[in-house]
Design an enzyme around this catalytic site. Structure first.
Site, PDB file in Angstrom:
ATOM      1  N   LYS A  52      28.185  82.845  11.604  1.00  0.00           N
ATOM      2  CA  LYS A  52      27.255  81.832  11.075  1.00  0.00           C
ATOM      3  C   LYS A  52      25.864  82.444  10.933  1.00  0.00           C
ATOM      4  O   LYS A  52      25.173  82.213   9.945  1.00  0.00           O
ATOM      5  CB  LYS A  52      27.217  80.611  12.003  1.00  0.00           C
ATOM      6  CG  LYS A  52      28.470  79.738  11.876  1.00  0.00           C
ATOM      7  CD  LYS A  52      28.615  78.739  13.012  1.00  0.00           C
ATOM      8  CE  LYS A  52      29.996  78.081  12.957  1.00  0.00           C
ATOM      9  NZ  LYS A  52      30.326  77.281  14.130  1.00  0.00           N
ATOM     10  N   GLN A  96      28.494  74.745  19.639  1.00  0.00           N
ATOM     11  CA  GLN A  96      29.805  75.354  19.430  1.00  0.00           C
ATOM     12  C   GLN A  96      30.811  74.817  20.453  1.00  0.00           C
ATOM     13  O   GLN A  96      30.540  74.775  21.647  1.00  0.00           O
ATOM     14  CB  GLN A  96      29.685  76.884  19.532  1.00  0.00           C
ATOM     15  CG  GLN A  96      30.939  77.646  19.168  1.00  0.00           C
ATOM     16  CD  GLN A  96      31.345  77.525  17.702  1.00  0.00           C
ATOM     17  OE1 GLN A  96      30.506  77.387  16.821  1.00  0.00           O
ATOM     18  NE2 GLN A  96      32.639  77.579  17.439  1.00  0.00           N
ATOM     19  N   ASP A 119      27.385  69.662  11.633  1.00  0.00           N
ATOM     20  CA  ASP A 119      28.833  69.764  11.848  1.00  0.00           C
ATOM     21  C   ASP A 119      29.554  68.495  11.389  1.00  0.00           C
ATOM     22  O   ASP A 119      30.780  68.486  11.264  1.00  0.00           O
ATOM     23  CB  ASP A 119      29.130  69.931  13.347  1.00  0.00           C
ATOM     24  CG  ASP A 119      29.577  71.335  13.707  1.00  0.00           C
ATOM     25  OD1 ASP A 119      30.100  72.035  12.835  1.00  0.00           O
ATOM     26  OD2 ASP A 119      29.386  71.710  14.880  1.00  0.00           O
TER      27      ASP A 119
END
Ligand code: GUN
Length: 292
Positions: A52, A96, A119
């Site tokens: 990312k 995450q 997200d």
């Protein structure tokens, strides 16, 4: 058979994002800023977060990684989320997953401000997605929708079978493809661990989306001639001939299945790069305050 080349499409979309970010900077505006919060040392999570970061930098998006030991308490992590929610220099952030067992993931997700939830995991974003309202879409389903859209894969009236009902992939993609939209307008069957005779159902699929997390679970006898197959699985296979010591493979036995398909995604180079680029698109959207 046409390969749904996620790597190539992702690099095209990255060029589009880079152009837009460059124009912002030329205009005297701040570059978009994405933060990834990484807890612990999980190797797969470290790889994803590093990717990312690299991809953000490729397009001019500022990226920061906030790293914490796996001993961080739930309370401390909630404070990190509160801080990021308020930081005006951060447009969007992700925490995450998976998190260590002593931390309630849902509690963390629900603390993220929906306007910064790139997200798309917050219940407000998932609820808006269900209603077809503007929102952040979860990156993997969004990447699949972009692949279908840009390759002009016909979805209207098709029977789409989804294998796996996770909150991150299976459930949202089943909603997105059943919506009155393009891509969309499918009749969707969502299969899971309690489904009887999965091969009988997959053989009726015009579009088969596989997100089971089981290596080579889909074999050629389970696929109809001319089907579109999207493989979300990623598995590391030990391989001494590779510098990394492993190679990647998916939930679909590609070598056996590809010959029967009209379209298929490879692993690697299919859904994976599209997931990352979707996160970049969401970051840009957050920067432009396009939410909702
Ligand atoms: N772990 C596996 N996939 C994802 C993802 O898309 N987002 C986050 N935050 N964690 C993940």
């Amino acid at each position: 058979m046409i390969l749904l080349d996620g790597k190539e499409l992702a690099s095209k979309i990255k060029a589009e994002i880079a152009k837009e970010v460059a124009a912002m900077i030329d205009n005297g505006e701040r570059a978009p800023h994405l933060v990834a919060v990484l807890v612990g040392e999980d190797p797969a999570s470290q790889t994803y977060v590093a990717s990312k970061e690299k991809n953000s930098h490729d397009v001019g998006i500022t990226s920061s990684i906030y790293r914490y030991s796996e001993t961080i308490s739930e309370h401390e992590l909630l404070e990190v989320v509160d801080f990021l929610n308020l930081d005006p220099d951060v447009d969007g952030f992700i925490v995450q997953l998976p998190l260590p067992k002593h931390i309630d993931e849902q509690k963390i997700i629900e603390r993220i401000s929906p306007e910064k939830d790139i997200d798309g995991f917050h219940p407000v974003n998932l609820g808006k997605m269900m209603l077809g309202l503007p929102c952040f879409l979860p990156a993997t389903p969004m990447g699949i929708m972009t692949l279908l859209d840009r390759y002009r894969v016909e979805t209207d009236g098709k029977h789409c079978v989804v294998l796996g009902r996770s909150h991150i992939v299976g459930t949202p993609i089943s909603i997105l493809l059943s919506r009155k939209a393009s891509p969309g307008n499918c009749t969707v069957t969502l299969c899971h661990s309690f489904t009887h005779d999965i091969p009988k159902i997959t053989r009726e699929a015009d579009i088969l989306i596989v997100a089971m997390g089981k290596q080579h679970a889909v074999t050629d006898d389970m696929v109809k001639n001319g089907a579109v197959v999207i493989d979300v699985g990623v598995h590391r296979i030990p391989d001494e001939s590779k510098k990394s010591g492993f190679r990647l493979t998916g939930d679909v036995d590609f070598d056996k299945v590809a010959g029967k398909c009209s379209y298929i995604t490879p692993v690697p180079g299919g859904v994976g790069p599209m997931t990352i680029v979707s996160l970049l698109q969401n970051t840009l959207k957050a920067r432009k305050k396009m939410y909702p």
